[in-house]
Design a protein around this motif. Sequence first.
Motif, PDB file in Angstrom:
ATOM      1  N   GLN A   5       0.841  -1.194   0.000  1.00  0.00           N
ATOM      2  CA  GLN A   5       0.000   0.000   0.000  1.00  0.00           C
ATOM      3  C   GLN A   5       0.877   1.246   0.000  1.00  0.00           C
ATOM      4  N   SER A  26      -4.862  -0.664  -1.965  1.00  0.00           N
ATOM      5  CA  SER A  26      -5.210  -1.886  -1.240  1.00  0.00           C
ATOM      6  C   SER A  26      -4.318  -2.018  -0.025  1.00  0.00           C
ATOM      7  N   HIS A  27      -4.867  -2.575   1.055  1.00  0.00           N
ATOM      8  CA  HIS A  27      -4.021  -2.823   2.224  1.00  0.00           C
ATOM      9  C   HIS A  27      -2.987  -3.886   1.873  1.00  0.00           C
ATOM     10  N   ASP A  30      -3.973  -7.467   2.136  1.00  0.00           N
ATOM     11  CA  ASP A  30      -4.837  -7.984   1.074  1.00  0.00           C
ATOM     12  C   ASP A  30      -4.039  -8.269  -0.194  1.00  0.00           C
ATOM     13  N   ILE A  31      -3.018  -7.473  -0.440  1.00  0.00           N
ATOM     14  CA  ILE A  31      -2.163  -7.715  -1.605  1.00  0.00           C
ATOM     15  C   ILE A  31      -1.439  -9.042  -1.455  1.00  0.00           C
ATOM     16  N   GLU A  38      -8.416 -12.796  -2.336  1.00  0.00           N
ATOM     17  CA  GLU A  38      -8.343 -11.358  -2.635  1.00  0.00           C
ATOM     18  C   GLU A  38      -7.843 -11.197  -4.070  1.00  0.00           C
ATOM     19  N   TYR A  40      -8.215  -8.884  -6.375  1.00  0.00           N
ATOM     20  CA  TYR A  40      -7.968  -7.579  -6.979  1.00  0.00           C
ATOM     21  C   TYR A  40      -7.018  -6.714  -6.153  1.00  0.00           C
ATOM     22  N   ILE A  41      -6.369  -5.795  -6.866  1.00  0.00           N
ATOM     23  CA  ILE A  41      -5.585  -4.734  -6.239  1.00  0.00           C
ATOM     24  C   ILE A  41      -6.261  -3.411  -6.585  1.00  0.00           C
ATOM     25  N   GLU A  42      -6.476  -2.583  -5.579  1.00  0.00           N
ATOM     26  CA  GLU A  42      -7.150  -1.302  -5.774  1.00  0.00           C
ATOM     27  C   GLU A  42      -6.114  -0.219  -6.084  1.00  0.00           C
ATOM     28  N   LYS A  85     -11.498   5.014  -8.022  1.00  0.00           N
ATOM     29  CA  LYS A  85     -10.890   3.748  -7.629  1.00  0.00           C
ATOM     30  C   LYS A  85     -11.049   2.687  -8.714  1.00  0.00           C
ATOM     31  N   TYR A  87     -10.276  -1.488  -9.734  1.00  0.00           N
ATOM     32  CA  TYR A  87      -9.982  -2.829  -9.230  1.00  0.00           C
ATOM     33  C   TYR A  87      -9.305  -3.605 -10.362  1.00  0.00           C
TER      34      TYR A  87
END
Length: 229
Positions: A5, A26-27, A30-31, A38, A40-42, A85, A87
Amino acid sequence: MCLQQGDFIEYSNPKYPDCNLYIVISHSCDIARDKQKEPYIELLPCHIIEEIDGNYSNGRTARKLHLSISKDNAKKFYCLNANEKLYVNKEHFSYTFSSCINKSDISIAVLQNWLAFRYRREALPDIINARLSQIKFKKSLKKVKDEVRSIFVQLDEDKKSCTILFIINSNFKNAELLVSNLISKLSSSINDNKELSQTISFASRMDYDFNYDEFLDFSYFNFDYLCDE
């Protein structure tokens, strides 16, 4: 995956054809999670701008964030818009990928707070907004947009009165004096009006002396009041 992140990556997306730089929001946990859990990466696109507007720095508003980025000894300025944002499937990223940026002035704490404030900012009741307008609150705040790091509000149970707490930015010389003068001016504006003086009160605290645990009854104030949007 090496991404974390707050990393900036070179990326392209047809939705924002003028942007080739994105920030990972993304946190990090979560990555690192398996893509089945999880997938996706935001990301947020970084729009290049000519200069930073203090109204949008340090997470002051929930909609925009201005920051600087240094790469190869050159500094550029960018704007993030919270409503953009994206995804992106993790399969688009290499597991050996690393950040392409040398240095940025945005900290993880500021980024996380800015992202979170969009969902937990305080929307003041109409009666409070109207009375803040009477004392030209928005106009007054613009004069100390650098010296005030953030604002918190404590609403009474009846939601008809409140205490406004200014968090002073210690990075700026004379910030404490300027904010103190602002509070005196605002307080003076309401002292002659009994209805106003019973509705609004002000307090301040230096940022290095601010403890969130002491102010659990306070909510972050929507700093959009500093901006004309």
